[in-house]
Every structure is written in structure tokens, then in C-alpha cells.
Design a protein around this motif. Sequence first.
Motif, PDB file in Angstrom:
ATOM      1  N   UNK A 137       0.830  -1.208   0.000  1.00 12.00           N
ATOM      2  CA  UNK A 137       0.000   0.000   0.000  1.00 12.00           C
ATOM      3  C   UNK A 137       0.870   1.265   0.000  1.00 12.00           C
ATOM      4  N   UNK A 138       2.033   1.196   0.636  1.00  7.80           N
ATOM      5  CA  UNK A 138       2.928   2.349   0.660  1.00  7.80           C
ATOM      6  C   UNK A 138       3.438   2.668  -0.745  1.00  7.80           C
ATOM      7  N   UNK A 139       3.658   1.646  -1.582  1.00  4.47           N
ATOM      8  CA  UNK A 139       4.113   1.921  -2.948  1.00  4.47           C
ATOM      9  C   UNK A 139       3.039   2.674  -3.738  1.00  4.47           C
ATOM     10  N   UNK A 140       1.763   2.458  -3.404  1.00  5.22           N
ATOM     11  CA  UNK A 140       0.679   3.144  -4.125  1.00  5.22           C
ATOM     12  C   UNK A 140       0.570   4.611  -3.724  1.00  5.22           C
ATOM     13  N   UNK A 141       1.150   4.967  -2.582  1.00  2.13           N
ATOM     14  CA  UNK A 141       1.083   6.352  -2.106  1.00  2.13           C
ATOM     15  C   UNK A 141       2.413   7.084  -2.251  1.00  2.13           C
ATOM     16  N   UNK A 142       3.401   6.440  -2.877  1.00  5.45           N
ATOM     17  CA  UNK A 142       4.713   7.060  -3.021  1.00  5.45           C
ATOM     18  C   UNK A 142       4.697   8.074  -4.167  1.00  5.45           C
ATOM     19  N   UNK A 143       5.102   9.315  -3.928  1.00  8.34           N
ATOM     20  CA  UNK A 143       5.013  10.357  -4.958  1.00  8.34           C
ATOM     21  C   UNK A 143       5.783  10.042  -6.239  1.00  8.34           C
ATOM     22  N   UNK A 144       6.883   9.295  -6.125  1.00  5.73           N
ATOM     23  CA  UNK A 144       7.700   9.009  -7.303  1.00  5.73           C
ATOM     24  C   UNK A 144       7.067   7.962  -8.217  1.00  5.73           C
ATOM     25  N   UNK A 145       6.028   7.270  -7.740  1.00  6.29           N
ATOM     26  CA  UNK A 145       5.434   6.186  -8.516  1.00  6.29           C
ATOM     27  C   UNK A 145       4.038   6.569  -8.982  1.00  6.29           C
ATOM     28  N   UNK A 146       3.740   6.255 -10.251  1.00 10.16           N
ATOM     29  CA  UNK A 146       2.366   6.438 -10.723  1.00 10.16           C
ATOM     30  C   UNK A 146       1.605   5.113 -10.713  1.00 10.16           C
ATOM     31  N   UNK A 147       2.310   4.016 -10.506  1.00 17.54           N
ATOM     32  CA  UNK A 147       1.666   2.704 -10.367  1.00 17.54           C
ATOM     33  C   UNK A 147       2.367   1.934  -9.270  1.00 17.54           C
ATOM     34  N   UNK A 148       1.622   1.556  -8.226  1.00 22.20           N
ATOM     35  CA  UNK A 148       2.192   0.784  -7.131  1.00 22.20           C
ATOM     36  C   UNK A 148       1.895  -0.698  -7.278  1.00 22.20           C
ATOM     37  N   UNK A 149       2.260  -1.464  -6.270  1.00 21.93           N
ATOM     38  CA  UNK A 149       2.070  -2.916  -6.299  1.00 21.93           C
ATOM     39  C   UNK A 149       0.586  -3.252  -6.143  1.00 21.93           C
ATOM     40  N   UNK A 150       0.125  -4.202  -6.925  1.00 22.42           N
ATOM     41  CA  UNK A 150      -1.268  -4.647  -6.875  1.00 22.42           C
ATOM     42  C   UNK A 150      -1.435  -5.695  -5.778  1.00 22.42           C
ATOM     43  N   UNK A 151      -2.680  -6.075  -5.467  1.00 24.13           N
ATOM     44  CA  UNK A 151      -2.877  -7.196  -4.533  1.00 24.13           C
ATOM     45  C   UNK A 151      -2.185  -8.474  -4.991  1.00 24.13           C
ATOM     46  N   UNK A 152      -2.063  -8.676  -6.317  1.00 28.03           N
ATOM     47  CA  UNK A 152      -1.305  -9.838  -6.785  1.00 28.03           C
ATOM     48  C   UNK A 152       0.146  -9.738  -6.349  1.00 28.03           C
ATOM     49  N   UNK A 153       0.677  -8.504  -6.341  1.00 22.97           N
ATOM     50  CA  UNK A 153       2.036  -8.312  -5.865  1.00 22.97           C
ATOM     51  C   UNK A 153       2.170  -8.657  -4.400  1.00 22.97           C
ATOM     52  N   UNK A 154       1.142  -8.333  -3.599  1.00 16.73           N
ATOM     53  CA  UNK A 154       1.175  -8.663  -2.172  1.00 16.73           C
ATOM     54  C   UNK A 154       1.172 -10.173  -1.960  1.00 16.73           C
ATOM     55  N   UNK A 155       0.334 -10.893  -2.709  1.00 17.21           N
ATOM     56  CA  UNK A 155       0.312 -12.359  -2.554  1.00 17.21           C
ATOM     57  C   UNK A 155       1.625 -12.965  -3.030  1.00 17.21           C
ATOM     58  N   UNK A 156       2.225 -12.364  -4.076  1.00 21.12           N
ATOM     59  CA  UNK A 156       3.517 -12.862  -4.551  1.00 21.12           C
ATOM     60  C   UNK A 156       4.592 -12.657  -3.493  1.00 21.12           C
ATOM     61  N   UNK A 157       4.598 -11.493  -2.841  1.00 18.46           N
ATOM     62  CA  UNK A 157       5.591 -11.219  -1.803  1.00 18.46           C
ATOM     63  C   UNK A 157       5.412 -12.165  -0.617  1.00 18.46           C
ATOM     64  N   UNK A 158       4.168 -12.460  -0.272  1.00 12.47           N
ATOM     65  CA  UNK A 158       3.924 -13.427   0.801  1.00 12.47           C
ATOM     66  C   UNK A 158       4.505 -14.786   0.441  1.00 12.47           C
ATOM     67  N   UNK A 159       4.258 -15.243  -0.791  1.00 16.33           N
ATOM     68  CA  UNK A 159       4.756 -16.554  -1.206  1.00 16.33           C
ATOM     69  C   UNK A 159       6.265 -16.629  -1.250  1.00 16.33           C
TER      70      UNK A 159
END
Length: 328
Positions: free
Chosen positions: A247-269
Amino acid sequence: MTRSPLTVDPLAADPTRAALHRLRAEVGKAVVGQEGVVTGLIVALLCRGHVLLEGVPGVAKTLLVRTVAAALDLTSRRVQFTPDLMPGDVTGSMVFDARTAAFTFREGPVFTNLLLADEINRTPPKTQSALLEVMEERQVTVEGEQRMLPDPFIVAATQNPVEYEGTYPLPEAQLDRFLLKLTVPLPSRDEELGVLRAHHAGFDPRDLAAAGVRPVADAAELAAARAAVGRVHVADPLLGYVVDLCRATRATPALELGASPRGATALLGTAKAWAWLNGRDHVVPDDVKAMARPTLRHRLRLRPEAELEGVGVDPVLDTVLATVPTPR
């Protein structure tokens, strides 16, 4: 030499874990260095995920994938992606058999365990999409009939980071299908000397058996390892940490696209696989931090103004990791 963030220390582990640790030494008989990339491929195999390899030509990406396959007693194939490559050249197609006067299915190169998709961004989007659909579904559908791919099946796709003329960059929605993006670095001076000494002594990259590469694990042990990774415990605070990072990547000013929920499940795995490789039956914050960059870097898109200022995705991720509170 700096230690790769994807380097695992050898452990006195159970036989399955020990076999996967021996894999790095076995690959080292043919590939000098690149321990971090090898570990990344092991994580991908444990998670049934696909890998995007980025590196300049000549850093042994093809040899690396072939050697990992040989050391795991798995099949591998290589496809050179070109502008004229058609979807059927990858997935397979129906061909007419004059002897039987009937159409039969001829399997494409995806019917293997490890597929090296070389320079995937050189083929048009239609062919890219055909491969990525196979990656997601792990099956090929031709004439309404579904044909399952072998298990395990992972794709290691390569991109050249310095040559973009005549390429078709992968859209973010397609990049999101890759579990990891691994950077294949140039070797250090000592490692490059090791490469030259091996070739001077007669090393032939086309003959892995002559180099002494032998299977140290097989598909059954890999399946057992996957089952063990699935049993790794993740406490609620760690689940929250993964969510907060994404969620922090989605609010980072330098990024226009942050990690999706798929990215979160991938990081968990990947964090669970990393914990298991390090001999733990539970995830700790360092496991999440170790896998955050390779798991998330290709899922983020910089704002144009950040790119103009020379900001990179990895430094942005470093800032996110430094600012999101770590659970105790």
C-alpha cells in the motif's frame, strides 16, 4: 565482492532443503558466480512462479537456465523470440498428417519444465500474450481441447536492458504475471578470470555432462519442498507488514503505479520460500525485506518526472522499506 541479497547460507537441513542448497554448488560447475540469480530461480520453482531475467548479452542467462534444469533433472527448451514468431510456434498447433489424412496436435516448446523465452520483448504483443496466457493457465487450448503442461513448469524470460530498438515492451498487466524480476549482473574481475580459465581448460557450455553437472534433486523432491513451504507459518503482524509495504508503494510520490494485490500475494509466497530455505518454519520481517525488491520492482512504474531526475525503482523501494514500520 558484495554479497548478493539473494544468497542463502548453507544449512544443516532436512534432506530436501539440503538438496536444493547443493544445487548452487552444482550450477557453479558450469556458471561462475550468479548465486543470487540461482537462488531466485529456486524460489520461483518453490512458488510455481515465473521469472524475468534482465541482463546484457553474454552473462550466461541461457547457460544458467539449462544448468539449473540439468541439476534438477528437469527438461528445458529455449525459444528465441523474434518479430516473426507466431503464437503457434510457442504453444503448438494442429498439423495435417498425410498418412492418416487427419489433423494431429504438434506440441510447442512450452511443453517442458523450464522454458527460456529469450528476448521476450522482441516479439509482437499477440505472441507475448499467447505465452503469458500459458504461464497463467498452465495449459494450452487448441481446437477446444485443453492440454496440460508438465509440472513443474516455469518460464524464465530474458530482456536486454540496453537495446530497445525493434522491441515491444511488456505492458504492466503482463509484467505483473511474473513472480520475480532478477537482474543478472556482469561478473566481478575474479569471476571473469574464472570464466576464462574454464574455457581455456576446455569447458564446452553445450556439454554440461562433461563439466560434471549431475542431478542433485528431482521433481518429486521439488514437490515435497513446495509442500513444506506451504506449511510455513505467517503471523498476522507479518501479513499486515506485507500489505502495508504494498500500500505504501501506491502512495509514493515518485510512482504512478504501485504494487497490486497480486504483488502482495507474490511477496507473501516468496517470503515463505525464503524463510524455508533459511531453515525456519515461520516468516520474519527480514524474509519479507529480502524478497521485496525482486518481487515488486517490475510491478511498479515511475512517474515521468521521476525518471527524468534519474530516480530508479530499487531506490524507491529502499525508501519504502525504510519508512514502513517493521513489526516486532
